[in-house]
Write an enzyme that holds these catalytic residues in place. Structure first.
Site, PDB file in Angstrom:
ATOM      1  CB  THR A  12      -0.960   0.020   1.208  1.00 27.09           C
ATOM      2  OG1 THR A  12      -0.208   0.216   2.409  1.00 27.09           O
ATOM      3  CG2 THR A  12      -1.769  -1.253   1.317  1.00 27.09           C
ATOM      4  N   GLY A  13       0.435   2.276  -0.694  1.00 25.99           N
ATOM      5  CA  GLY A  13       1.306   3.438  -0.874  1.00 25.99           C
ATOM      6  C   GLY A  13       2.533   3.038  -1.673  1.00 25.99           C
ATOM      7  N   GLY A  14       2.309   2.206  -2.686  1.00 22.59           N
ATOM      8  CA  GLY A  14       3.426   1.627  -3.451  1.00 22.59           C
ATOM      9  C   GLY A  14       3.748   2.366  -4.737  1.00 22.59           C
ATOM     10  CB  SER A  16       4.738   8.024  -3.785  1.00 23.11           C
ATOM     11  OG  SER A  16       5.477   9.143  -3.338  1.00 23.11           O
ATOM     12  N   GLY A  17       7.779   7.249  -3.157  1.00 26.23           N
ATOM     13  CA  GLY A  17       8.705   7.163  -2.031  1.00 26.23           C
ATOM     14  C   GLY A  17       9.158   5.755  -1.670  1.00 26.23           C
ATOM     15  CB  ILE A  18       9.353   4.140   1.699  1.00 28.42           C
ATOM     16  CG1 ILE A  18      10.338   5.129   2.345  1.00 28.42           C
ATOM     17  CG2 ILE A  18       9.533   2.732   2.267  1.00 28.42           C
ATOM     18  CD1 ILE A  18      10.070   5.424   3.817  1.00 28.42           C
ATOM     19  N   GLY A  19       7.457   3.130  -0.634  1.00 27.15           N
ATOM     20  CA  GLY A  19       6.644   2.057  -1.214  1.00 27.15           C
ATOM     21  C   GLY A  19       7.035   1.766  -2.654  1.00 27.15           C
ATOM     22  CB  SER A 137       7.612   7.040  11.986  1.00 26.66           C
ATOM     23  OG  SER A 137       8.376   8.214  12.202  1.00 26.66           O
ATOM     24  CE1 TYR A 150       3.504   9.862   9.738  1.00 24.34           C
ATOM     25  CE2 TYR A 150       5.240  10.406  11.311  1.00 24.34           C
ATOM     26  CZ  TYR A 150       4.826   9.761  10.155  1.00 24.34           C
ATOM     27  OH  TYR A 150       5.725   9.020   9.433  1.00 24.34           O
TER      28      TYR A 150
HETATM   29  N1  LIG Z   1      10.004   9.915   4.499  1.00 21.43           N
HETATM   30  C1  LIG Z   1      10.280   9.861   5.789  1.00 21.43           C
HETATM   31  O1  LIG Z   1      11.150  10.586   6.281  1.00 21.43           O
HETATM   32  C2  LIG Z   1       9.551   8.887   6.688  1.00 21.43           C
HETATM   33  C3  LIG Z   1       9.978   8.760   8.014  1.00 21.43           C
HETATM   34  C4  LIG Z   1       9.333   7.875   8.856  1.00 21.43           C
HETATM   35  C5  LIG Z   1       8.274   7.127   8.383  1.00 21.43           C
HETATM   36  N2  LIG Z   1       7.869   7.273   7.101  1.00 21.43           N
HETATM   37  C6  LIG Z   1       6.741   6.448   6.660  1.00 21.43           C
HETATM   38  O2  LIG Z   1       7.069   5.818   5.439  1.00 21.43           O
HETATM   39  C7  LIG Z   1       5.861   5.506   4.743  1.00 21.43           C
HETATM   40  C8  LIG Z   1       5.984   5.929   3.305  1.00 21.43           C
HETATM   41  O3  LIG Z   1       6.108   7.338   3.243  1.00 21.43           O
HETATM   42  P1  LIG Z   1       7.039   8.068   2.180  1.00 21.43           P
HETATM   43  O4  LIG Z   1       8.048   8.818   2.928  1.00 21.43           O
HETATM   44  O5  LIG Z   1       7.438   7.137   1.123  1.00 21.43           O
HETATM   45  O6  LIG Z   1       6.015   9.181   1.652  1.00 21.43           O
HETATM   46  P2  LIG Z   1       5.248   9.388   0.291  1.00 21.43           P
HETATM   47  O7  LIG Z   1       6.190   9.451  -0.838  1.00 21.43           O
HETATM   48  O8  LIG Z   1       4.330  10.532   0.564  1.00 21.43           O
HETATM   49  O9  LIG Z   1       4.398   8.034   0.131  1.00 21.43           O
HETATM   50  C9  LIG Z   1       3.242   7.804   0.862  1.00 21.43           C
HETATM   51  C10 LIG Z   1       2.393   6.859   0.042  1.00 21.43           C
HETATM   52  O10 LIG Z   1       1.211   6.583   0.776  1.00 21.43           O
HETATM   53  C11 LIG Z   1       0.105   6.778  -0.073  1.00 21.43           C
HETATM   54  N3  LIG Z   1      -1.070   7.163   0.666  1.00 21.43           N
HETATM   55  C12 LIG Z   1      -1.223   8.130   1.593  1.00 21.43           C
HETATM   56  N4  LIG Z   1      -2.486   8.163   2.003  1.00 21.43           N
HETATM   57  C13 LIG Z   1      -3.147   7.197   1.321  1.00 21.43           C
HETATM   58  C14 LIG Z   1      -4.477   6.737   1.315  1.00 21.43           C
HETATM   59  N5  LIG Z   1      -5.425   7.289   2.078  1.00 21.43           N
HETATM   60  N6  LIG Z   1      -4.784   5.718   0.490  1.00 21.43           N
HETATM   61  C15 LIG Z   1      -3.853   5.145  -0.303  1.00 21.43           C
HETATM   62  N7  LIG Z   1      -2.584   5.545  -0.347  1.00 21.43           N
HETATM   63  C16 LIG Z   1      -2.247   6.567   0.470  1.00 21.43           C
HETATM   64  C17 LIG Z   1       0.538   7.857  -1.031  1.00 21.43           C
HETATM   65  O11 LIG Z   1      -0.233   7.765  -2.207  1.00 21.43           O
HETATM   66  P3  LIG Z   1      -1.132   8.965  -2.752  1.00 21.43           P
HETATM   67  O12 LIG Z   1      -0.372  10.214  -2.615  1.00 21.43           O
HETATM   68  O13 LIG Z   1      -1.356   8.544  -4.155  1.00 21.43           O
HETATM   69  O14 LIG Z   1      -2.356   8.934  -1.914  1.00 21.43           O
HETATM   70  C18 LIG Z   1       1.978   7.452  -1.282  1.00 21.43           C
HETATM   71  O15 LIG Z   1       2.038   6.450  -2.275  1.00 21.43           O
HETATM   72  C19 LIG Z   1       4.735   6.171   5.516  1.00 21.43           C
HETATM   73  O16 LIG Z   1       4.131   5.202   6.351  1.00 21.43           O
HETATM   74  C20 LIG Z   1       5.462   7.205   6.369  1.00 21.43           C
HETATM   75  O17 LIG Z   1       4.752   7.512   7.544  1.00 21.43           O
HETATM   76  C21 LIG Z   1       8.472   8.134   6.233  1.00 21.43           C
END
Ligand SMILES: NC(=O)c1ccc[n+]([C@@H]2O[C@H](COP(=O)([O-])OP(=O)(O)OC[C@H]3O[C@@H](n4cnc5c(N)ncnc54)[C@H](OP(=O)(O)O)[C@@H]3O)[C@@H](O)[C@H]2O)c1
Length: 249
Positions: A12-14, A16-19, A137, A150
């Site tokens: 899920t969330g695959g 963008s970013g980490i996914g 996180s 969060y």
């Molecule tokens: N980056 C960091 O520094 C960091 C640090 C600690 C933890 N994390 C965690 O890492 C994970 C991935 O985050 P990321 O940094 O890769 O950020 P990201 O690039 O914003 O990716 C987040 C992903 O989640 C999806 N998403 C959000 N809400 C959604 C919803 N309601 N339904 C379906 N998809 C949804 C987004 O898709 P859409 O935009 O298409 O909805 C996107 O694909 C998250 O759990 C975040 O809390 C990140």
């Protein structure tokens, strides 16, 4: 050697970013994949990149009806699941006193309720055991001013992974968490803050970080791959921290 040959994974969330980095790595390693998100452009780019072998589904992780429909699509396409990476989340900064009920419900709805029910609805597809990975996180163990909802949602996930670690192991399913520190993803650009403020926040994080840089999404994806495979076969209900030492401060 392809480490996920013959495995079926949902991220899920695959898109963008980490996914997305994890989807790329799992795909390279031979997994058959389903990935989700909401943003139509990101979804189309992912479909174009991966081709029709990968199920790219628009599904809101905060809506139970859409979670159920997603699991139905995965069942119809692949018949079962071996790996579930529950990773979708939002992070919207706001001082504690200004957080509205609507903001609270949105964050908890996606980050906690969505994760809870994605795991619950996906469980029947784990017919031969498997691995579930939840993105938490380092905010779940550190004080994070302006991220009260969060951080609380991620701390709740840490707890959930411990409880489900015990409940699911009898079915041969290992569940673990991945706890990223600051990672270079579009998440920071989604804060809704002016660009110069975001740059300021990023600079401060880099200065503070023991390793003096952000992590890359691929560095987190490699940890997800480890937890997805039998290389981590004795790890249950644990949390792998990937943060360049940030949470040691
Ligand atoms: N980056 C960091 O520094 C960091 C640090 C600690 C933890 N994390 C965690 O890492 C994970 C991935 O985050 P990321 O940094 O890769 O950020 P990201 O690039 O914003 O990716 C987040 C992903 O989640 C999806 N998403 C959000 N809400 C959604 C919803 N309601 N339904 C379906 N998809 C949804 C987004 O898709 P859409 O935009 O298409 O909805 C996107 O694909 C998250 O759990 C975040 O809390 C990140």
């Amino acid at each position: 050697m392809e480490r996920l040959n013959g495995k079926i994974a949902l991220i899920t969330g695959g898109v963008s970013g980490i996914g997305l980095a994890t989807a790329r790595l799992f795909h390279e390693q031979g997994a058959r994949l389903a990935v989700t998100g909401r943003d139509r452009d990101s979804l189309s780019r992912a479909q174009e990149e991966f081709g029709n072998d990968v199920l790219v589904a628009r599904s809101d992780a905060g809506k139970l009806s859409e979670i159920e429909s997603l699991i139905g699509q995965v069942k119809e396409r692949f018949g079962r699941l071996d790996v579930l990476f529950v990773n979708a989340a939002i992070a919207k900064p706001a001082p504690f006193v200004f957080v509205t009920e609507e903001q609270f419900d949105e964050t908890v709805g996606i980050n906690l309720k969505g994760v809870f029910f994605t795991i619950q609805k996906a469980l029947p597809l784990f017919t031969h055991g498997g691995s579930i990975i939840v993105t938490t996180s380092i905010a779940n163990q550190m004080g994070s001013p302006n991220f009260s909802v969060y951080s609380a949602s991620k701390a709740a996930l840490r707890s959930l992974v411990q409880t489900l670690g015990l409940e699911l192991i009898a079915k041969g399913i290992r569940i673990n968490a991945i706890s990223p520190g600051p990672i270079s993803t579009p998440m920071f650009d989604r804060f809704g803050l002016p660009d110069d403020m975001v740059q300021g926040i990023k600079g401060e994080i880099e200065r503070k970080s023991p390793i003096k840089r952000f992590g890359t999404p691929t560095e987190v994806a490699k940890a997800a791959l480890f937890l997805a495979t039998d290389e981590s076969s004795y790890i249950v209900g644990d949390e792998l921290v990937i943060d360049g030492g940030m949470s040691l401060l």
